[in-house]
Design a protein around this motif. Structure first.
Motif, PDB file in Angstrom:
ATOM      1  N   TRP A  59       0.833  -1.190   0.000  1.00 52.62           N
ATOM      2  CA  TRP A  59       0.000   0.000   0.000  1.00 52.62           C
ATOM      3  C   TRP A  59       0.869   1.241   0.000  1.00 52.62           C
ATOM      4  O   TRP A  59       2.048   1.197   0.303  1.00 52.62           O
ATOM      5  N   GLU A  60       0.244   2.372  -0.370  1.00 54.80           N
ATOM      6  CA  GLU A  60       0.941   3.650  -0.307  1.00 54.80           C
ATOM      7  C   GLU A  60      -0.029   4.731   0.144  1.00 54.80           C
ATOM      8  O   GLU A  60      -1.229   4.660  -0.127  1.00 54.80           O
ATOM      9  N   TRP A  61       0.498   5.698   0.845  1.00 57.97           N
ATOM     10  CA  TRP A  61      -0.293   6.801   1.395  1.00 57.97           C
ATOM     11  C   TRP A  61       0.027   8.064   0.626  1.00 57.97           C
ATOM     12  O   TRP A  61       1.188   8.402   0.412  1.00 57.97           O
ATOM     13  N   ASN A  62      -1.003   8.767   0.199  1.00 52.01           N
ATOM     14  CA  ASN A  62      -0.845  10.041  -0.478  1.00 52.01           C
ATOM     15  C   ASN A  62      -1.815  11.002   0.185  1.00 52.01           C
ATOM     16  O   ASN A  62      -3.003  10.968  -0.090  1.00 52.01           O
ATOM     17  N   GLY A  63      -1.305  11.797   1.104  1.00 50.54           N
ATOM     18  CA  GLY A  63      -2.230  12.670   1.803  1.00 50.54           C
ATOM     19  C   GLY A  63      -1.567  13.709   2.657  1.00 50.54           C
ATOM     20  O   GLY A  63      -0.362  13.916   2.602  1.00 50.54           O
ATOM     21  N   SER A  64      -2.396  14.301   3.466  1.00 54.93           N
ATOM     22  CA  SER A  64      -1.951  15.404   4.312  1.00 54.93           C
ATOM     23  C   SER A  64      -1.045  14.903   5.427  1.00 54.93           C
ATOM     24  O   SER A  64      -1.003  13.723   5.741  1.00 54.93           O
ATOM     25  N   HIS A  65      -0.357  15.829   6.011  1.00 56.74           N
ATOM     26  CA  HIS A  65       0.543  15.496   7.101  1.00 56.74           C
ATOM     27  C   HIS A  65      -0.166  15.579   8.447  1.00 56.74           C
ATOM     28  O   HIS A  65       0.484  15.500   9.481  1.00 56.74           O
TER      29      HIS A  65
END
Length: 92
Positions: A59-65
């Motif tokens: 999986w990979e995460w693409n989002g806000s911090h």
């Protein structure tokens, strides 16, 4: 996961309510295809997206911090282990 789910995320700063929404695409014949993408939002603001491979392994995460790595790991674990309540009758 078929339907959006509200997840209660426990953090150092208290509990946060995260909406996890699976993304589907329509394919030939009008059928829906699970894309392996899950959009995360909180208080009507999109926070990012988790993308899984076909087996929910990679999986990979693409989002806000605004989500710490540990928080994202908790959500990934929840998605992997989630069983749709409406489908439990059909899983036996």
């Amino acid at each position: 996961m078929v339907n959006p789910v509200q997840y209660h995320l426990s953090t150092e700063n208290g509990e946060r309510l995260i909406l996890i929404e699976p993304v589907y695409e329509e394919i030939a014949g009008g059928d829906l295809f699970a894309t392996g993408r899950y959009v995360l939002s909180e208080q009507n603001a999109v926070g990012g997206e988790i993308r899984f491979d076909g087996e929910l392994f990679e999986w990979e995460w693409n989002g806000s911090h605004s989500l710490e790595d540990e928080n994202v790991f908790q959500i990934v674990k929840f998605i992997r282990e989630y069983n749709e309540p409406e489908l439990e009758l059909y899983l036996d």
